[in-house]
Design a protein around this motif. Structure first.
Motif, PDB file in Angstrom:
ATOM      1  N   THR A   9       4.859 -11.962 -10.370  1.00 55.11           N
ATOM      2  CA  THR A   9       5.865 -10.977  -9.989  1.00 55.11           C
ATOM      3  C   THR A   9       6.872 -10.763 -11.111  1.00 55.11           C
ATOM      4  O   THR A   9       7.422  -9.667 -11.252  1.00 55.11           O
ATOM      5  N   HIS A  10       7.117 -11.813 -11.895  1.00 55.26           N
ATOM      6  CA  HIS A  10       8.095 -11.710 -12.968  1.00 55.26           C
ATOM      7  C   HIS A  10       7.637 -12.577 -14.134  1.00 55.26           C
ATOM      8  O   HIS A  10       7.098 -13.678 -13.927  1.00 55.26           O
ATOM      9  N   LEU A  11       7.862 -12.074 -15.344  1.00 54.70           N
ATOM     10  CA  LEU A  11       7.409 -12.778 -16.536  1.00 54.70           C
ATOM     11  C   LEU A  11       8.430 -12.567 -17.646  1.00 54.70           C
ATOM     12  O   LEU A  11       8.915 -11.445 -17.843  1.00 54.70           O
ATOM     13  N   ILE A  12       8.722 -13.626 -18.365  1.00 57.06           N
ATOM     14  CA  ILE A  12       9.623 -13.523 -19.518  1.00 57.06           C
ATOM     15  C   ILE A  12       8.863 -13.957 -20.760  1.00 57.06           C
ATOM     16  O   ILE A  12       8.271 -15.041 -20.792  1.00 57.06           O
ATOM     17  N   LYS A  13       8.866 -13.103 -21.760  1.00 57.13           N
ATOM     18  CA  LYS A  13       8.167 -13.379 -23.024  1.00 57.13           C
ATOM     19  C   LYS A  13       9.111 -13.093 -24.187  1.00 57.13           C
ATOM     20  O   LYS A  13      10.168 -12.471 -24.024  1.00 57.13           O
ATOM     21  N   THR A  14       8.698 -13.493 -25.374  1.00 64.49           N
ATOM     22  CA  THR A  14       9.457 -13.169 -26.578  1.00 64.49           C
ATOM     23  C   THR A  14       8.655 -12.190 -27.429  1.00 64.49           C
ATOM     24  O   THR A  14       7.429 -12.053 -27.262  1.00 64.49           O
ATOM     25  N   ARG A  15       9.359 -11.528 -28.330  1.00 62.78           N
ATOM     26  CA  ARG A  15       8.713 -10.541 -29.202  1.00 62.78           C
ATOM     27  C   ARG A  15       7.529 -11.163 -29.944  1.00 62.78           C
ATOM     28  O   ARG A  15       7.601 -12.311 -30.401  1.00 62.78           O
ATOM     29  N   GLY A  16       6.451 -10.407 -30.060  1.00 59.81           N
ATOM     30  CA  GLY A  16       5.287 -10.855 -30.792  1.00 59.81           C
ATOM     31  C   GLY A  16       4.253 -11.582 -29.946  1.00 59.81           C
ATOM     32  O   GLY A  16       3.098 -11.726 -30.360  1.00 59.81           O
ATOM     33  N   SER A  65      -4.352  -2.952 -23.592  1.00 63.24           N
ATOM     34  CA  SER A  65      -5.773  -2.919 -23.285  1.00 63.24           C
ATOM     35  C   SER A  65      -5.981  -3.452 -21.875  1.00 63.24           C
ATOM     36  O   SER A  65      -5.083  -4.071 -21.289  1.00 63.24           O
ATOM     37  N   GLY A  66      -7.170  -3.208 -21.365  1.00 61.34           N
ATOM     38  CA  GLY A  66      -7.413  -3.639 -19.998  1.00 61.34           C
ATOM     39  C   GLY A  66      -8.849  -4.047 -19.774  1.00 61.34           C
ATOM     40  O   GLY A  66      -9.693  -3.981 -20.685  1.00 61.34           O
ATOM     41  N   HIS A  67      -9.072  -4.445 -18.551  1.00 60.19           N
ATOM     42  CA  HIS A  67     -10.416  -4.869 -18.169  1.00 60.19           C
ATOM     43  C   HIS A  67     -10.537  -4.721 -16.666  1.00 60.19           C
ATOM     44  O   HIS A  67      -9.551  -4.930 -15.934  1.00 60.19           O
ATOM     45  N   GLN A  68     -11.734  -4.374 -16.212  1.00 59.65           N
ATOM     46  CA  GLN A  68     -12.003  -4.383 -14.778  1.00 59.65           C
ATOM     47  C   GLN A  68     -13.206  -5.282 -14.530  1.00 59.65           C
ATOM     48  O   GLN A  68     -14.203  -5.222 -15.271  1.00 59.65           O
ATOM     49  N   PHE A  69     -13.134  -6.070 -13.511  1.00 58.11           N
ATOM     50  CA  PHE A  69     -14.198  -7.031 -13.184  1.00 58.11           C
ATOM     51  C   PHE A  69     -15.121  -6.468 -12.105  1.00 58.11           C
ATOM     52  O   PHE A  69     -14.768  -5.492 -11.436  1.00 58.11           O
ATOM     53  N   PRO A  70     -16.298  -7.084 -11.936  1.00 57.67           N
ATOM     54  CA  PRO A  70     -17.240  -6.565 -10.929  1.00 57.67           C
ATOM     55  C   PRO A  70     -16.675  -6.507  -9.516  1.00 57.67           C
ATOM     56  O   PRO A  70     -17.132  -5.708  -8.701  1.00 57.67           O
ATOM     57  N   ASN A  71     -15.684  -7.336  -9.206  1.00 60.35           N
ATOM     58  CA  ASN A  71     -15.077  -7.286  -7.861  1.00 60.35           C
ATOM     59  C   ASN A  71     -13.947  -6.260  -7.787  1.00 60.35           C
ATOM     60  O   ASN A  71     -13.198  -6.238  -6.814  1.00 60.35           O
ATOM     61  N   TYR A  72     -13.830  -5.422  -8.799  1.00 66.36           N
ATOM     62  CA  TYR A  72     -12.867  -4.312  -8.915  1.00 66.36           C
ATOM     63  C   TYR A  72     -11.460  -4.752  -9.326  1.00 66.36           C
ATOM     64  O   TYR A  72     -10.629  -3.886  -9.609  1.00 66.36           O
ATOM     65  N   SER A  73     -11.189  -6.033  -9.384  1.00 64.02           N
ATOM     66  CA  SER A  73      -9.876  -6.468  -9.852  1.00 64.02           C
ATOM     67  C   SER A  73      -9.736  -6.127 -11.328  1.00 64.02           C
ATOM     68  O   SER A  73     -10.726  -5.815 -12.021  1.00 64.02           O
ATOM     69  N   SER A  74      -8.492  -6.167 -11.805  1.00 66.87           N
ATOM     70  CA  SER A  74      -8.250  -5.674 -13.158  1.00 66.87           C
ATOM     71  C   SER A  74      -7.174  -6.497 -13.842  1.00 66.87           C
ATOM     72  O   SER A  74      -6.343  -7.155 -13.188  1.00 66.87           O
ATOM     73  N   GLU A  75      -7.201  -6.485 -15.154  1.00 67.34           N
ATOM     74  CA  GLU A  75      -6.161  -7.092 -15.979  1.00 67.34           C
ATOM     75  C   GLU A  75      -5.613  -6.065 -16.957  1.00 67.34           C
ATOM     76  O   GLU A  75      -6.351  -5.198 -17.433  1.00 67.34           O
ATOM     77  N   LEU A  76      -4.329  -6.204 -17.234  1.00 69.02           N
ATOM     78  CA  LEU A  76      -3.686  -5.433 -18.292  1.00 69.02           C
ATOM     79  C   LEU A  76      -3.215  -6.428 -19.340  1.00 69.02           C
ATOM     80  O   LEU A  76      -2.529  -7.396 -19.003  1.00 69.02           O
ATOM     81  N   ASN A  77      -3.603  -6.221 -20.580  1.00 66.34           N
ATOM     82  CA  ASN A  77      -3.189  -7.077 -21.688  1.00 66.34           C
ATOM     83  C   ASN A  77      -2.292  -6.278 -22.639  1.00 66.34           C
ATOM     84  O   ASN A  77      -2.607  -5.126 -22.954  1.00 66.34           O
ATOM     85  N   VAL A  78      -1.226  -6.911 -23.062  1.00 62.15           N
ATOM     86  CA  VAL A  78      -0.357  -6.284 -24.053  1.00 62.15           C
ATOM     87  C   VAL A  78      -0.161  -7.287 -25.187  1.00 62.15           C
ATOM     88  O   VAL A  78       0.275  -8.420 -24.954  1.00 62.15           O
ATOM     89  N   ASN A  79      -0.510  -6.883 -26.404  1.00 61.67           N
ATOM     90  CA  ASN A  79      -0.368  -7.732 -27.590  1.00 61.67           C
ATOM     91  C   ASN A  79       0.895  -7.372 -28.366  1.00 61.67           C
ATOM     92  O   ASN A  79       1.434  -6.267 -28.229  1.00 61.67           O
ATOM     93  N   ALA A  80       1.313  -8.305 -29.218  1.00 65.75           N
ATOM     94  CA  ALA A  80       2.429  -8.055 -30.140  1.00 65.75           C
ATOM     95  C   ALA A  80       3.604  -7.404 -29.422  1.00 65.75           C
ATOM     96  O   ALA A  80       4.049  -6.301 -29.780  1.00 65.75           O
TER      97      ALA A  80
END
Lengths: 113, 109
Positions: A9-16, A65-80
């Motif tokens: 629900t909530h995520l804290i990251k640093t630059r890069g 970038s993203g991905h969808q799995f055979p069970n229809y679930s999905s991921e969103l990836n953000v780099n840098a």
């Protein structure tokens, strides 16, 4: 009947750094779309996945970038990660061939320090 | 010019008032129109979905589409404090939704 669920629900990251957000669509839905919502703005379309392929993309850089799995679930990836990536990331699901509207989850709030 | 323009508000109305929320759009090819409600710290919740000109009613909510003017509206009758939220209009273009910026509504008792 579970709706669209997103984690975390909530995520804290640093630059890069890199981040992965997850989405499970509403039962019976096969299509997942991702949106970015900055504070005080409407959601902006990032991309949509159907049959495990990216079908359409909004005006976002390749760092997203993203991905969808055979069970229809999905991921969103953000780099840098950049400070400007701080936003609410929303996942929406729908059933592609039924002309039905998209239903949203409650989002992942990403904060970049 | 933005593809979807929405009055940003905020709107503050007394309980029981009729509320009118409005959006305009630029492309006459748009066919599907939606209104979503978003409470603080929540995702958008679908309120109304329509693809034709005219009115669509659901309880206290009426969605109106005027394709000749490229204008969409949401009316809320007998507004309640629980209606206090941000209202987003959206237009479906292919696989994506294009949203307005949202109108913040406050209904006070």
């Amino acid at each position: 009947d579970a709706g669209v669920t997103q984690s975390p629900t909530h995520l804290i990251k640093t630059r890069g750094q890199q981040v992965t957000l997850r989405c499970s669509p509403k039962s019976g839905h096969d299509t997942v779309s991702w949106y970015q919502q900055a504070l005080g703005q409407g959601p902006q379309f990032i991309f949509q996945y159907y049959e495990e392929e990216e079908r359409q993309r909004g005006n976002f850089p390749d760092r997203f970038s993203g991905h969808q799995f055979p069970n229809y679930s999905s991921e969103l990836n953000v780099n840098a990660l950049l400070l400007g990536d701080s936003a609410l990331y929303l996942c929406a699901s729908s059933y592609r061939n039924k002309n039905q509207p998209q239903h949203f989850g409650d989002g992942t709030r990403l904060s970049i320090l | 010019q933005k593809e979807v323009e929405q009055d940003p508000g905020p709107l503050s109305v007394p309980e029981g008032a009729i509320v009118s929320l409005n959006c305009t759009y630029s492309n006459s090819a748009f066919q599907y129109f939606m209104w979503y409600r978003q409470y603080s710290r929540k995702g958008p919740e679908l309120l109304m979905y329509t693809y034709s000109s005219g009115n669509k009613e659901d309880g206290r909510f009426t969605a109106q589409v005027d394709k000749s003017s490229k204008y969409i509206s949401l009316f809320i009758r007998d507004s309640q404090p629980s209606d206090s939220a941000t209202y987003l209009c959206a237009i479906e273009v292919g696989d994506k939704l294009i949203f307005g910026t949202g109108t913040r509504l406050q209904v006070f008792p």
